[in-house]
Design a protein around this motif. Structure first.
Motif, short mmCIF file in Angstrom:
data_model
loop_
_atom_site.label_atom_id
_atom_site.label_comp_id
_atom_site.label_asym_id
_atom_site.label_seq_id
_atom_site.Cartn_x
_atom_site.Cartn_y
_atom_site.Cartn_z
N GLN A 27 26.10 102.29 73.25
CA GLN A 27 26.42 103.67 72.92
C GLN A 27 26.05 104.58 74.09
OE1 GLN A 27 24.72 105.07 69.27
NE2 GLN A 27 25.84 107.01 69.31
N VAL A 28 26.93 105.50 74.38
CA VAL A 28 26.69 106.48 75.45
C VAL A 28 26.20 107.76 74.79
CG1 VAL A 28 27.71 107.80 77.33
CG2 VAL A 28 28.47 105.45 76.89
N TYR A 43 31.31 104.51 73.20
CA TYR A 43 30.77 103.21 73.61
C TYR A 43 31.42 102.78 74.92
CZ TYR A 43 29.28 103.10 68.74
OH TYR A 43 28.72 103.41 67.54
N GLU A 49 27.79 102.90 81.29
CA GLU A 49 26.75 103.82 80.82
C GLU A 49 25.77 104.12 81.96
OE1 GLU A 49 23.02 105.21 78.97
OE2 GLU A 49 23.32 103.34 80.10
N ARG A 53 25.04 107.87 83.76
CA ARG A 53 23.71 108.46 83.89
C ARG A 53 23.39 108.77 85.34
NH1 ARG A 53 19.88 105.31 83.06
NH2 ARG A 53 20.81 103.40 82.26
#
Length: 208
Positions: A27-28, A43, A49, A53
């Motif tokens: 999950q993001v 997702y 992900e 970030r």
């Protein structure tokens, strides 16, 4: 690249959730550096992900606004009508980024994406309708790129720490607090005997 990774083209929303339950997608979760806008399935592959970030943190520092992610994993049954038949959104390795109307932000982002393309870790396209950046991330090459970058940064990091002596300190106490030997402190600083004084700045070697 999707074929090289042997990625599945996910066909239904329930399969997206299944892949997430298995840990193949993660999950993001938005934070202070980026937001999700109208993302139906938040997702993506773990490397995507990580990419979001890292990129969003740098983006916000560079231009002062949050990065906006507008699409992540999309099952084939939920692809828009104008989607390419070669789209890798159903594999979880793609994302879309909102086009910024701030020229400085656009310039920074396009420069970074172009640089990463040259590194062979992604493919980025400026889509026209609607205007946005489509990024297909290559998971294994990107993970290797980040690992090499972190290794170089660790090698370049200072191997010492400055410490200002406080009243009542002793070499033994300073060495114990930093998990090193007294000899390591005295050798690093050329100290003879045990004489130190409050306010003195000494170098504490790391990992000794």
């Amino acid at each position: 690249m999707a074929r090289q990774h042997d990625f599945t083209y996910i066909d239904t929303p329930s399969r997206v959730r299944f892949f997430a339950d298995q840990g193949w997608l993660v999950q993001v979760v938005p934070n202070g550096d980026f937001e999700l806008h109208a993302v139906s399935f938040p997702y993506a592959r773990p490397e995507v992900e990580l990419f979001i970030r890292r990129l969003s943190s740098q983006y916000r520092r560079a231009c002062g606004e949050r990065l906006v992610v507008t699409s992540l994993t999309r099952p084939t049954t939920r692809q828009p009508r104008n989607a390419s038949d070669r789209s890798v959104h159903p594999t979880g390795m793609a994302l879309d980024l909102r086009y910024s109307w701030d020229r400085n932000c656009r310039s920074w982002l396009e420069g970074v994406l172009t640089s990463l393309e040259r590194q062979g870790v992604l493919e980025a396209t400026l889509e026209r309708r609607p205007r946005h950046y489509h990024v297909a991330l290559f998971p294994s090459p990107y993970a290797s790129y980040v690992q090499a970058l972190q290794t170089r940064q660790a090698a370049d990091a200072p191997q010492r720490r400055e410490y200002r002596v406080r009243s009542g300190d002793s070499l033994w106490r300073i060495a114990r607090e930093h998990g090193i030997s007294v000899d390591a402190v005295t050798r690093k600083n050329g100290i003879r005997g045990n004489q130190i004084f409050a306010g003195q700045v000494i170098d504490v070697p790391l990992g000794s």
